[in-house]
Motif scaffolding. Structure first.
Motif: not given
Length: 452
Positions: A30-43
């Motif tokens: 399962f090749p990946i070109r982009k990996l992103k993390l999202y959360d509403n707690d920045e710290e």
């Protein structure tokens, strides 16, 4: 081969590093070109993301990495959203567990009043993620394993019926890994299983090897004596003492229906008195996680950031998470893999509400899941499931209509709660604890008897 863009929603979760390591371990499939993390707690996310960025630099520097709290940045140009959010974090989980226990009722994060409280917080959060995905990447799929999966699945069925969301749970996978060890197999994929139920509420009815040989007798013999406990288990997720007790208790759950093998969570419904008796109302599973997994993962992430290297890191792949790659692959490459998912019944179980969200085997391809036919289920399981389905539907109805009465009914109907009086006392405490998270409930429709 096409490379995919993946967003992990709930980037600050203690499970995120294990999922990132798992994704990196399966890049050939399962090749990946982009990996992103999202959360509403920045710290909180910053610590996890800082370590993940270093892991990626060492293991796969060609993958573009981004951690953000901006929904547009996060959800634009993604193929898959892997969602595992916890609205209210562990502080609210602790209250979900301790408030019911104060009233002599099971305190558990997905079962009983605690699960209902968590569900009331999760519904809005998961719907928000779906809406962001549909706005910024309308062709993406969401692989959702945010708990409580049963209530979340019912909410998405009712409120976002056309969304491309697959609701999944790794608990049956963890149990199947243990079954494979009991049988001396190398991998759970060497077994063909038949299973039916609701999330955290199900039964295996048949397990065979690839040659069609029946493996149930050997498994039943083991479970009758030891539950799902196995020496030197490869399961690195369910390692605390409380899990050992849960796996052992499966032998008592199994005794209720020796024709099947049970999901471990059924202990909360069949033996609530035992669970309460063996619970510490001052130190619950939430405290165990905060003292254990939480400190360990964040401590390891800080070490990686401090050393700017993963050398000596004890972070490990969450093996159960490989299931998520299998699911993503099934959609991306139309593999028609057989997988356990939470889907609308629609007649798969003939003698159960067709709108119930059931956990059953499905064939998964690029158009999503195709549920397999289960047929009729026995009266025992049917009665239990109908009661629990009604609880889940009442919770979602309460969230939609802002009804105190419906939520009181939901808690009263839970098999873990002894009476309507106790249900109301727990509900009133939960409302106070969740005032920053739940919609405001209307009491216009409530008549309280003087005998209360």
């Amino acid at each position: 081969m096409k490379k995919f863009s993946v967003l992990i929603a709930g980037g600050g979760s203690t499970f995120t590093p294990g999922i990132v390591l798992m994704l990196l371990d399966h890049l050939n499939k399962f090749p990946i070109r982009k990996l992103k993390l999202y959360d509403n707690d920045e710290e909180r996310q910053a610590t996890i993301a800082g370590a993940c960025e270093i892991i990626l630099k060492e293991r796969a520097p060609e993958i573009e990495f981004l951690a953000t709290t901006n929904p547009e940045e996060a959800f634009t140009d993604v193929d898959f959203v892997m969602a595992h959010i916890r609205v209210g974090k562990y502080a609210m989980r602790e209250l979900d567990e301790k408030i019911p226990l104060k009233h002599g009722v099971v305190g558990q994060e997905t079962c009983g009043p605690g699960g209902i409280a968590y569900g009331m917080r999760s519904i809005g959060g998961v719907l928000e993620l779906i809406d962001y995905m549909e706005k910024y990447s309308p062709d993406a799929w969401m692989l959702n394993y945010s708990n409580p999966a049963a209530i979340v699945a019912e909410a998405t069925r009712r409120l976002r019926p056309n969304s491309k969301i697959l609701n999944i749970c790794d608990m049956p996978i963890g149990i199947e890994m243990r079954m494979a060890q009991i049988l001396g197999l190398n991998d759970r994929k060497e077994m063909n299983v038949r299973y039916f139920g609701l999330n955290h509420f199900g039964w295996w009815t048949e397990i065979r090897d690839k040659d069609g040989n029946d493996l149930m007798p050997k498994l039943k013999e083991h479970v009758a004596k030891h539950g799902y406990n196995v020496p030197n288990s490869a399961d690195n997720q369910h390692v605390d003492q409380s899990w050992n007790e849960t796996f052992l208790k499966a032998r008592d759950v199994y005794a209720l229906d020796p024709n099947t093998l049970p999901n471990t969570y059924l202990k909360y419904y069949f033996f609530p008195d035992y669970v309460v008796e063996h619970s510490n109302p001052e130190y619950t599973r939430a405290n165990e996680v905060m003292e254990g997994r939480e400190k360990f993962v964040f401590g390891e992430c800080r070490k990686i950031i401090e050393n700017q290297s993963t050398e000596g890191s004890k972070l490990h792949i969450d093996e159960h998470a490989a299931y998520i790659v299998d699911l993503a692959r099934a959609i991306a490459y139309n593999t028609h893999e057989r997988m356990l998912l939470i889907v609308e019944n629609k007649g798969s179980i003939i003698n159960l509400d067709p709108t119930a969200m059931v956990e059953i085997p499905c064939i998964v391809g690029s158009n999503g899941p195709e549920p397999l036919s289960i047929g009729e289920i026995p009266q025992f399981q049917k009665g239990l499931m109908e009661q629990q389905v009604s609880v889940e539907k009442l919770v979602v109805e309460a969230w939609v209509t802002r009804s105190y009465q419906k939520l009181w009914q939901a808690i009263t109907l839970s098999k873990t709660v002894p009476s309507a009086k106790v249900a109301k006392e727990i509900l009133d405490d939960l409302i106070e604890a969740n005032k920053d998270f739940w919609p405001e409930l209307h009491k216009d429709d409530v008549v309280v008897s003087e005998s209360f």
